[in-house]
Write a protein that holds these residues in place. Sequence first.
Motif, PDB file in Angstrom:
ATOM      1  N   ASP A 175      34.015 -10.341  79.890  1.00 11.15           N
ATOM      2  CA  ASP A 175      34.458 -11.080  81.060  1.00 11.15           C
ATOM      3  C   ASP A 175      35.602 -10.559  81.824  1.00 11.15           C
ATOM      4  N   MET A 176      35.484  -9.665  82.772  1.00 14.94           N
ATOM      5  CA  MET A 176      36.704  -8.920  83.307  1.00 14.94           C
ATOM      6  C   MET A 176      37.936  -9.582  83.707  1.00 14.94           C
ATOM      7  N   SER A 177      37.343 -11.056  84.250  1.00 15.35           N
ATOM      8  CA  SER A 177      38.792 -11.715  84.725  1.00 15.35           C
ATOM      9  C   SER A 177      39.618 -12.287  83.886  1.00 15.35           C
ATOM     10  N   LEU A 178      39.391 -12.427  82.408  1.00 14.82           N
ATOM     11  CA  LEU A 178      40.134 -12.818  81.346  1.00 14.82           C
ATOM     12  C   LEU A 178      41.201 -11.806  80.892  1.00 14.82           C
ATOM     13  N   SER A 179      42.358 -12.270  80.332  1.00  8.18           N
ATOM     14  CA  SER A 179      43.375 -11.139  79.704  1.00  8.18           C
ATOM     15  C   SER A 179      42.862 -10.736  78.571  1.00  8.18           C
ATOM     16  N   THR A 180      41.634 -11.271  77.948  1.00 12.75           N
ATOM     17  CA  THR A 180      41.345 -10.730  76.616  1.00 12.75           C
ATOM     18  C   THR A 180      39.838  -9.798  76.814  1.00 12.75           C
ATOM     19  N   PHE A 181      39.958  -9.224  77.995  1.00 15.77           N
ATOM     20  CA  PHE A 181      38.601  -8.415  78.372  1.00 15.77           C
ATOM     21  C   PHE A 181      38.819  -7.008  77.306  1.00 15.77           C
ATOM     22  N   GLY A 182      37.655  -7.128  76.691  1.00 15.92           N
ATOM     23  CA  GLY A 182      37.468  -5.844  75.770  1.00 15.92           C
ATOM     24  C   GLY A 182      37.956  -5.873  74.379  1.00 15.92           C
ATOM     25  N   LYS A 183      38.449  -7.328  73.941  1.00 13.93           N
ATOM     26  CA  LYS A 183      39.128  -7.613  72.859  1.00 13.93           C
ATOM     27  C   LYS A 183      38.132  -8.695  72.111  1.00 13.93           C
ATOM     28  N   SER A 184      38.130  -8.487  70.735  1.00 14.76           N
ATOM     29  CA  SER A 184      37.266  -9.428  70.070  1.00 14.76           C
ATOM     30  C   SER A 184      38.242 -10.423  69.574  1.00 14.76           C
ATOM     31  N   THR A 185      37.949 -11.686  69.817  1.00 17.61           N
ATOM     32  CA  THR A 185      38.867 -12.739  69.541  1.00 17.61           C
ATOM     33  C   THR A 185      38.423 -13.857  68.507  1.00 17.61           C
ATOM     34  N   GLN A 186      37.148 -13.412  67.853  1.00 18.06           N
ATOM     35  CA  GLN A 186      36.636 -14.252  66.886  1.00 18.06           C
ATOM     36  C   GLN A 186      35.999 -13.275  65.767  1.00 18.06           C
ATOM     37  N   ALA A 187      36.240 -13.947  64.330  1.00 15.87           N
ATOM     38  CA  ALA A 187      35.561 -13.149  63.267  1.00 15.87           C
ATOM     39  C   ALA A 187      34.291 -14.044  62.432  1.00 15.87           C
ATOM     40  N   PHE A 188      33.642 -13.357  61.795  1.00 18.27           N
ATOM     41  CA  PHE A 188      32.573 -14.028  61.114  1.00 18.27           C
ATOM     42  C   PHE A 188      33.328 -14.668  59.990  1.00 18.27           C
ATOM     43  N   GLU A 189      32.472 -15.516  59.020  1.00 19.52           N
ATOM     44  CA  GLU A 189      33.068 -16.177  58.187  1.00 19.52           C
ATOM     45  C   GLU A 189      33.730 -15.191  56.939  1.00 19.52           C
ATOM     46  N   PRO A 190      35.152 -15.501  56.275  1.00 18.09           N
ATOM     47  CA  PRO A 190      35.417 -14.795  55.282  1.00 18.09           C
ATOM     48  C   PRO A 190      34.760 -15.035  53.926  1.00 18.09           C
ATOM     49  N   ARG A 191      35.135 -14.405  52.856  1.00 21.39           N
ATOM     50  CA  ARG A 191      34.550 -14.698  51.711  1.00 21.39           C
ATOM     51  C   ARG A 191      34.257 -16.079  51.299  1.00 21.39           C
ATOM     52  N   THR A 192      32.983 -16.477  50.748  1.00 22.95           N
ATOM     53  CA  THR A 192      32.682 -17.911  50.434  1.00 22.95           C
ATOM     54  C   THR A 192      32.196 -17.666  49.080  1.00 22.95           C
ATOM     55  N   MET A 193      32.457 -18.610  48.268  1.00 17.74           N
ATOM     56  CA  MET A 193      32.067 -18.744  46.728  1.00 17.74           C
ATOM     57  C   MET A 193      31.724 -20.062  46.415  1.00 17.74           C
ATOM     58  N   GLN A 194      30.446 -19.911  45.708  1.00 17.06           N
ATOM     59  CA  GLN A 194      30.007 -21.531  45.224  1.00 17.06           C
ATOM     60  C   GLN A 194      29.646 -21.387  43.757  1.00 17.06           C
ATOM     61  N   ALA A 195      29.619 -22.297  43.179  1.00 20.14           N
ATOM     62  CA  ALA A 195      29.122 -22.439  41.708  1.00 20.14           C
ATOM     63  C   ALA A 195      28.075 -23.490  41.524  1.00 20.14           C
ATOM     64  N   SER A 196      27.331 -23.375  40.561  1.00 16.72           N
ATOM     65  CA  SER A 196      26.370 -24.735  40.307  1.00 16.72           C
ATOM     66  C   SER A 196      25.920 -24.691  38.730  1.00 16.72           C
ATOM     67  N   VAL A 197      25.471 -25.888  38.418  1.00 15.80           N
ATOM     68  CA  VAL A 197      24.995 -26.153  37.014  1.00 15.80           C
ATOM     69  C   VAL A 197      23.695 -26.734  37.261  1.00 15.80           C
ATOM     70  N   LYS A 198      22.629 -26.614  36.555  1.00 12.02           N
ATOM     71  CA  LYS A 198      21.467 -27.192  36.463  1.00 12.02           C
ATOM     72  C   LYS A 198      21.181 -27.470  35.095  1.00 12.02           C
ATOM     73  N   PHE A 199      20.479 -28.640  34.648  1.00 18.66           N
ATOM     74  CA  PHE A 199      20.506 -29.044  33.573  1.00 18.66           C
ATOM     75  C   PHE A 199      18.651 -29.443  33.412  1.00 18.66           C
ATOM     76  N   LEU A 200      17.921 -28.593  32.681  1.00 15.15           N
ATOM     77  CA  LEU A 200      16.674 -28.710  32.532  1.00 15.15           C
ATOM     78  C   LEU A 200      16.277 -29.371  31.335  1.00 15.15           C
ATOM     79  N   PHE A 201      15.329 -30.476  31.401  1.00 19.30           N
ATOM     80  CA  PHE A 201      14.829 -31.071  30.043  1.00 19.30           C
ATOM     81  C   PHE A 201      13.307 -31.476  30.405  1.00 19.30           C
TER      82      PHE A 201
END
Length: 73
Positions: free
Chosen positions: A47-73
């Motif tokens: 959008d050429m009417s904004l002062s942020t024209f040509g700039k990226s103002t957002q980023a995708f998600e940073p590192r995400t970690m998860q852990a799980s435990v499953k008990f089989l019986f």
Amino acid sequence: TYRGLGYTTLDVSLSRKFAISENRSLILKLEAFNALNTVNLFLPNADMSLSTFGKSTQAFEPRTMQASVKFLF
């Protein structure tokens, strides 16, 4: 139209199964999304009417970690 920077990510999953008895076991699982924590930016503002024209103002998600435990019986 604008072309943004490339999108790079590395997803990693590790799991281990432990036998507790003959018919019971435990599964541990660790997952990391964007494991190298690479900054991936959205497309630049077109959008050429904004002062942020040509700039990226957002980023995708940073590192995400998860852990799980499953008990089989």
